[in-house]
Every structure is written in structure tokens, then in C-alpha cells.
Design an enzyme around this catalytic site. Structure first.
Site, PDB file in Angstrom:
ATOM      1  CB  ALA A  90      -0.926   0.000   1.215  1.00  0.00           C
ATOM      2  CD  GLU A  91       2.524   3.678   3.825  1.00  0.00           C
ATOM      3  OE1 GLU A  91       2.913   4.680   3.191  1.00  0.00           O
ATOM      4  OE2 GLU A  91       1.740   3.755   4.774  1.00  0.00           O
ATOM      5  CB  SER A  92       6.692   1.885  -1.395  1.00  0.00           C
ATOM      6  OG  SER A  92       6.942   0.512  -1.086  1.00  0.00           O
TER       7      SER A  92
END
Length: 197
Positions: A90-92
Site C-alpha cells: 500500500a505504501e510504496s
């Protein structure tokens, strides 16, 4: 009764090839699970070595980018590998050089101040970044009594925003982020989308 339950699961293990955990619920009943969830006390009654053919969710995790780094960080900070992978996705999107407009950096999109607080020396180094992110999500899990939903919300919006409301804050980004991470987390554990955490 316990001997009967254990005998059944020992027999099942011969074909299922998976870890099985047992715990006792609030009413004194036995709870059997192949998933070890944070914040609950389990006793492993069947162990499946990692080098054997394991469940589909284990294969999903070991086939991910940076699987070895994630496994080491998960072990070091006692957090589920599936949760770390869900956060990284989700983040990167597994891009170690990712940078957000807000200034978050790396696989786990650590803000520079958070990275420093977590002892990260090189925020762009995948191993250092994942270790820092694992340390931070462990802090959030501890802060919110192992409530994964609130810990994930705090990872995104900050712990103060979650503490003030006692719930996922009403920020549009966080309201999108939390279900995305939890959906991936459940998928990697082989759980249904609506399974309790």
C-alpha cells in the site's frame, strides 16, 4: 475432550501440512486456528517447517519482493509478515526509492522524523527502512492493544489522530488506506475479506 481434539488435528496435519495453534476463549472453550494473530495467546500444537510445502498464504508471502528482509523484521519485532507486506504494497508498491509529496520515503514510506526516532540510519536502504517500519507498526500495535485496524490507521494518520477519536479518523486518505491494507493482510493469511482480525 482435549485429547480427542488434538488427535484429530494431528491426523489432519499429516495431509494439511500447516501450523495449528490452540487457545482458550473467555468461556473456557478451545479455539483452534492455523493463523497466529497478534495479541492472543496460542500454543502451537502442530508445527510445519518453513522448508516444507506450506499453505497457499505462506507461498504468497515467500514469493513477494524483499521476502527475506520482511521475514527478518517480522521476527525481530514480533509482527506478522503478512502485515508488513500489506503495508509495503500500500505504501510504496515495493519501490525502495518511493517518495511521497509529504516527504515519506522508501518501502514503508517512513517520514524522516519517524525514521530517526526508529533508529533508521539510511532511509533508502530497504533493510533499514523495513526494520524501522516494523518497529513503528509494532509500536502502534502495542499502543492500540493489538487492534490491527487502529494500528494501521495510526501508521497512516498518526497515533494522535486515532487516539483523539478512538477510531479510524475521518480523513479520506486514511478511510481508503485502512481497508486496502487489511484486505491485502487477510489475503496473505488466506482469510476471507470479512474475517475478523
Amino acid at each position: 475432550m482435549r485429547k480427542l481434539i488434538l488427535a484429530f488435528f494431528w491426523l489432519a496435519a499429516a495431509t494439511a501440512q500447516a501450523d495449528v495453534y490452540i487457545s482458550i476463549d473467555a468461556q473456557g472453550g478451545y479455539v483452534l486456528s492455523n493463523v497466529h494473530r497478534p495479541g492472543r495467546h496460542y500454543e502451537r500444537v502442530i508445527s510445519d517447517r518453513i522448508d516444507q510445502a506450506g499453505p497457499a498464504d505462506a507461498q504468497l508471502i515467500t514469493g513477494r519482493p524483499y521476502a527475506d528482509l520482511v521475514a527478518a523484521a517480522a521476527l525481530a519485532y514480533d509482527v506478522p509478515q503478512a502485515l508488513l507486506h500489506a503495508l509495503i504494497k500500500a505504501e510504496s508498491g515495493y519501490n525502495p526509492k518511493a517518495r511521497s509529496a509529504a516527504g515519506a520515503v522508501g518501502l514503508m514510506q517512513l517520514m524522516p522524523d519517524t525514521a530517526k526516532e526508529m533508529g533508521v540510519e539510511d532511509i533508502l536502504d530497504p533493510e533499514d527502512n523495513v526494520q524501522g517500519g516494523a518497529r513503528y507498526i509494532k509500536r502502534m500495535l502495542t499502543l492500540f492493544d493489538n487492534d490491527i485496524t487502529l494500528a494501521v490507521a495510526a501508521y497512516n494518520a498518526g497515533p494522535d489522530a486515532v487516539r483523539r477519536r478512538g477510531a479510524v479518523p475521518p480523513f479520506a486518505e486514511t478511510r481508503r488506506y485502512v481497508p486496502t491494507v487489511l484486505r491485502e493482510y487477510r489475503k496473505l493469511q488466506g482469510l476471507a475479506d470479512d474475517s475478523p482480525l
